[in-house]
Design an enzyme around this catalytic site. Structure first.
Site, PDB file in Angstrom:
ATOM      1  N   GLU A 142       6.755  90.917   1.038  1.00  0.00           N
ATOM      2  CA  GLU A 142       7.683  92.024   0.771  1.00  0.00           C
ATOM      3  C   GLU A 142       6.878  93.199   0.236  1.00  0.00           C
ATOM      4  OE1 GLU A 142      10.676  90.596  -1.870  1.00  0.00           O
ATOM      5  OE2 GLU A 142      11.316  89.015  -0.487  1.00  0.00           O
ATOM      6  N   GLY A 146       2.964  90.488  -2.130  1.00  0.00           N
ATOM      7  CA  GLY A 146       1.988  90.157  -1.092  1.00  0.00           C
ATOM      8  C   GLY A 146       1.444  88.781  -1.363  1.00  0.00           C
ATOM      9  N   THR A 175       4.350  89.252  11.576  1.00  0.00           N
ATOM     10  CA  THR A 175       3.658  89.189  12.857  1.00  0.00           C
ATOM     11  C   THR A 175       4.601  88.627  13.918  1.00  0.00           C
ATOM     12  OG1 THR A 175       1.522  88.903  11.786  1.00  0.00           O
ATOM     13  CG2 THR A 175       1.683  88.196  14.073  1.00  0.00           C
ATOM     14  N   ILE A 371     -25.662  98.468  14.649  1.00  0.00           N
ATOM     15  CA  ILE A 371     -26.892  98.308  15.427  1.00  0.00           C
ATOM     16  C   ILE A 371     -26.775  99.006  16.783  1.00  0.00           C
ATOM     17  CG2 ILE A 371     -28.383  96.602  16.566  1.00  0.00           C
ATOM     18  CD1 ILE A 371     -27.745  94.699  14.233  1.00  0.00           C
ATOM     19  N   LEU A 372     -25.574  99.017  17.349  1.00  0.00           N
ATOM     20  CA  LEU A 372     -25.407  99.657  18.653  1.00  0.00           C
ATOM     21  C   LEU A 372     -25.350 101.183  18.554  1.00  0.00           C
ATOM     22  CD1 LEU A 372     -22.903  97.192  20.312  1.00  0.00           C
ATOM     23  CD2 LEU A 372     -25.245  97.628  21.033  1.00  0.00           C
ATOM     24  N   GLU A 397      -3.023  85.669   5.925  1.00  0.00           N
ATOM     25  CA  GLU A 397      -3.117  84.236   5.602  1.00  0.00           C
ATOM     26  C   GLU A 397      -3.962  84.017   4.350  1.00  0.00           C
ATOM     27  OE1 GLU A 397      -1.165  82.727   7.491  1.00  0.00           O
ATOM     28  OE2 GLU A 397      -1.514  80.586   7.271  1.00  0.00           O
ATOM     29  N   GLY A 398      -3.731  84.861   3.358  1.00  0.00           N
ATOM     30  CA  GLY A 398      -4.506  84.771   2.125  1.00  0.00           C
ATOM     31  C   GLY A 398      -5.732  85.658   2.225  1.00  0.00           C
TER      32      GLY A 398
END
Lengths: 420, 365
Positions: A142, A146, A175, A371-372, A397-398
């Site tokens: 909510e 959290g 989700t 790096i790219l 999920e935590g």
């Protein structure tokens, strides 16, 4: 038993199949759906539903072990969670946002499976193998609650006259909440599992989960979030105003005992799901690392494994360190799900795998973009998208911090009040 | 199949080794470090656990078969007690295991029963060289075939028990490859430094420099015989031994600092009840687990002769060296000022922990 690391045949076979799906149905659409937030990839959803149905499953859930037909046959050790984790890794390697909207019960069904009676399971879970793809979702968070789920304000009150629960409150960050609740013609009737208090004075002991069917009056999606990443996955806010639901839709006991065992039972669901979320991040990390290695190779850079650090270039050191992070995090997940399959308590291993995966997924995708250089930052390639997608791994999920807290309590033998 | 459960025999072995490590090695750990002396009786008792003997087949005087997985489990336990003591107990393996893995039949027959059947004897190996960019596959010590003999030149560092050794397995570059050569301690041109090495840690372990000046040995003394041997399996074994020892040291430091944090009070609570400390411990435990699984998998791959086993061993040892540094450093940090004092073991583990980045070659599994 012995220590072993040979991938079981069903896992190897499944990965071959899913790799094609990941490449053809997911990767090729990754960029489009990232840039067209809230559009729905119906092709993917319908394809996955048909594919899973043909295999006799309606969702990405741990495969039930068949009853032993022949008692003389040696029993094969169960690998349901291991198989599921491997599936998730491959789909997330394709596109983690799309993986999140793979039809099926998701966390909603997982809650019914974990906390529901056999009757409830039969009633609510059958729909996932019917004709249309169907979704279910978990509503926990909510605006003011959290990680601290004890701060949940949503209320469920028993209406003595109608013998129904009346739900009020607002949930956020759900989700697949839209696909579970909104009545799309392409979809079957979904549900959400709502966490609400039946007795605010009882704190966590008063917290219960309720199955709320799509189409319930008073329940609606009020907002779809615009996110940093995993944009193809819908994240909904759901409001409940005097929503009446049947009495038997409560998961667990309708009365409040002054203990938190019920709540702890619900939290135990997370022991099973944390490694699965962890490995979804690792799928993204692997995609990013493989992409980096490919680009380096195109540019004539071979990683000289085996050399002492003193002789390696910085890029080589970084890549080797990323290999170590990714492989070890993957092993932690596999151990946690192996424990789940073998009914070993895995609260510690499960949370450690999430701590580690949250870290390495974030670090690897950050490093790959770094790096790219301009290639990493450009939307011409997916590296920058994976970096944005990856960040959620250490949050949902935590969060990494909550999981550290869980790990710390486990290793120190502390309760929630001893280590707050 | 994936499985993370050691066999019953492995459980029993770990249990036995663990008792020796906690009761015997740990008890003398500090005293040995300060006096730079390991009691011979203690090494003898460790030898009697039979770790090496159980890796050698009966035909050569042992009573088992070599398993890298069993090896990494046992080494973690030993090193949990005390690193110097663990390495001393295992020193004969530095000679015997390469002979077992890569030696010719004649070499196995000649050396294995002799080493295995008696008491602990100082057979050892010389691998490390004193260079910042020391590279296992690009040694500075050379071996050149001259007539029927190999001529060895170079200088080796950190050779355990070199002074009293019966024979030393010397690694040298030979036609571009790292190869082992069996050299008797008495060979002309081989000299062992008078002074023991003085390192930041591992002070209880007698380590020496060994100089080779035109040391001539018969061609048959090349490990594996005239054609030599593959070096990768030997190196992988060294790396996994080092990685699993790192696990043991890290676990020791983790458990000690965890227990300390549960006892020590500040601001009216145990310091472990502070998230700043609790999170450090959670991360230490997580990293140990991560690297342990990487080590196990590499060991399993080595046993199964998987193609990528050597590379996995490299990754495991690299990762474990970083891990043990992180964990031992934090253990000192958690004890604060007390961690810096030599009354507690954590400062010693920190010094030992730093060694893993460069001490591959002091143990084998």
């Amino acid at each position: 038993m012995a220590i072993e690391f040979e991938a079981p045949k069903p896992i190897v076979q499944m990965q071959t199949v899913l790799k094609t799906v990941a490449e053809e149905m997911m990767r090729s659409k990754s960029r489009y759906f990232d840039e067209h937030e809230h559009e729905i990839p119906w092709d993917y959803i319908e394809f996955m539903h048909t594919a899973m149905k043909s295999m006799g499953v309606g969702a990405l859930v741990p495969r039930e072990e068949k009853k032993a037909e022949d008692p003389n046959k040696p029993k094969r050790p169960p690998i349901g969670y291991q198989l599921l984790a491997s599936q998730i890794e491959m789909l997330a390697w394709g596109d983690v946002g799309m993986y999140l909207i793979t039809p099926g019960g998701g966390l909603g069904a997982a809650a019914v499976q974990a906390a529901g009676s056999p009757e409830q399971q039969a009633k609510f879970l059958a729909r996932f193998i019917e004709d249309k793809p169907t979704f279910a979702a978990m509503c926990m968070t909510e605006a003011g609650a959290g990680s601290d789920t004890s701060a949940i304000r949503a209320r469920a009150v028993l209406d003595e006259k109608t013998h129904e629960w009346v739900l009020n409150g607002e949930k956020i960050f759900v989700t697949a909440g839209d696909k579970s609740l909104t009545e799309y013609k392409q979809l079957g009737r979904g549900f959400i599992v709502v966490w609400a208090s039946i007795d605010p004075s009882a704190g966590r002991a008063g917290m219960r989960a309720f199955v709320v069917e799509s189409g319930t009056p008073g329940v609606r999606v009020v907002k779809l979030e615009h996110k940093l990443g995993i944009r193809v996955s819908d994240t909904a806010s759901i409001s409940m105003v005097d929503a009446h639901i049947p009495f038997e839709n409560i998961l667990g006991s309708p009365t409040v005992e002054k203990t938190t065992t019920g709540f702890k039972g619900a939290m135990a669901t997370f022991d099973a799901t944390r490694p699965l979320v962890a490995i979804s991040g690792l799928g993204v990390a692997r995609a990013a690392l493989e992409f980096l290695k490919g680009k380096l190779k195109e540019n004539g850079i071979e990683i000289r494994y085996g050399l002492p650090r003193q002789k390696l270039t910085n890029i080589e050191r970084e890549v080797i360190d990323m290999d170590i992070m990714l492989k070890s995090a993957w092993l932690m997940v596999m151990k946690a799900v192996w424990m789940a399959d073998n009914k070993k308590p895995n609260a510690l291993e499960s949370s450690m795998s999430k701590v580690k995966a949250g870290d390495v997924t974030t670090r690897i995708t950050q490093k790959v973009v770094e790096i790219l250089g301009p290639l990493g930052y450009s939307r011409e390639f997916l590296a920058e998208k994976w970096f944005r997608d990856a960040k959620i791994t250490d949050i949902y999920e935590g969060t990494g911090q909550i999981n550290r807290l869980v790990v710390a309590r486990q290793i120190l033998g502390y309760s929630g009040s001893e280590l707050r | 199949m994936y499985s993370f459960e050691p066999t019953e025999e492995q459980h029993m072995l770990v249990d036995t080794v663990g008792k020796y490590a906690s009761h015997d090695l740990r008890t003398i750990s500090r005293e040995a470090e300060e006096s730079r002396e390991l009691p011979k009786k203690l090494i003898g008792k460790g030898w009697e656990l039979g770790l090496l003997q159980a890796s050698i087949p009966e035909s050569f005087g042992g009573f088992g078969e070599r398993s890298a997985v069993t090896g990494v489990l046992a080494v973690e336990e030993l090193a949990f007690g005390d690193l110097a003591g663990a390495l001393a107990v295992m020193t004969p393996s530095l000679f015997a295991l390469p002979v077992l893995l890569s030696g010719s039949e004649d070499q196995k027959k000649e050396y294995l029963p002799k080493i295995i059947e008696g008491d602990w004897q100082p057979y050892t190996a010389a691998f490390i060289e004193n260079a910042f960019d020391f590279d296992a596959n690009d040694l500075r010590t050379t071996a050149v075939l001259d007539g029927g003999e190999y001529v060895l030149n170079g200088e080796k560092a950190c050779v355990p028990f070199a002074k009293e050794a019966e024979a030393i397995l010397i690694y040298a570059r030979c036609d571009g490859r790292t190869q082992g050569f069996i050299v008797p301690r008495s060979a002309a041109g081989l000299s062992v430094g008078d002074e023991r090495e003085r390192l930041m840690g591992l002070n209880a372990l007698p380590l020496y420099r060994v100089k080779l000046e035109n040391v001539k040995i018969p061609a048959a003394h090349r490990l594996g015989g005239a054609a030599g041997h593959a070096f990768e399996p030997v190196l992988a074994s060294m790396r996994l031994a080092s990685a699993s020892a790192a696990l043991g040291v890290a676990r020791a430091a983790f458990e000690y600092s965890r227990d300390y944090a549960r006892e020590r009070e500040a601001f009216g609570v145990k310091i472990a009840q502070k998230q700043a400390v609790a999170f450090m411990l959670a991360e230490m435990r997580t990293e140990i687990e991560a690297m342990r699984l990487l080590v196990w998998q590499a060991a399993w791959k080595l046993d199964q002769e998987k193609e990528d086993a050597f590379n996995e061993a490299y990754l495991a040892s690299t990762g474990a060296a970083d891990m043990v540094m992180m964990v031992t450093d934090r253990a000192v940090q958690i004890l604060g000022g007390h961690g810096y004092i030599r009354e507690h073991p954590v400062e010693m583990w920190l010094r030992n922990g730093r060694g893993f980045a460069m001490l591959t070659g002091l143990a084998m599994i």
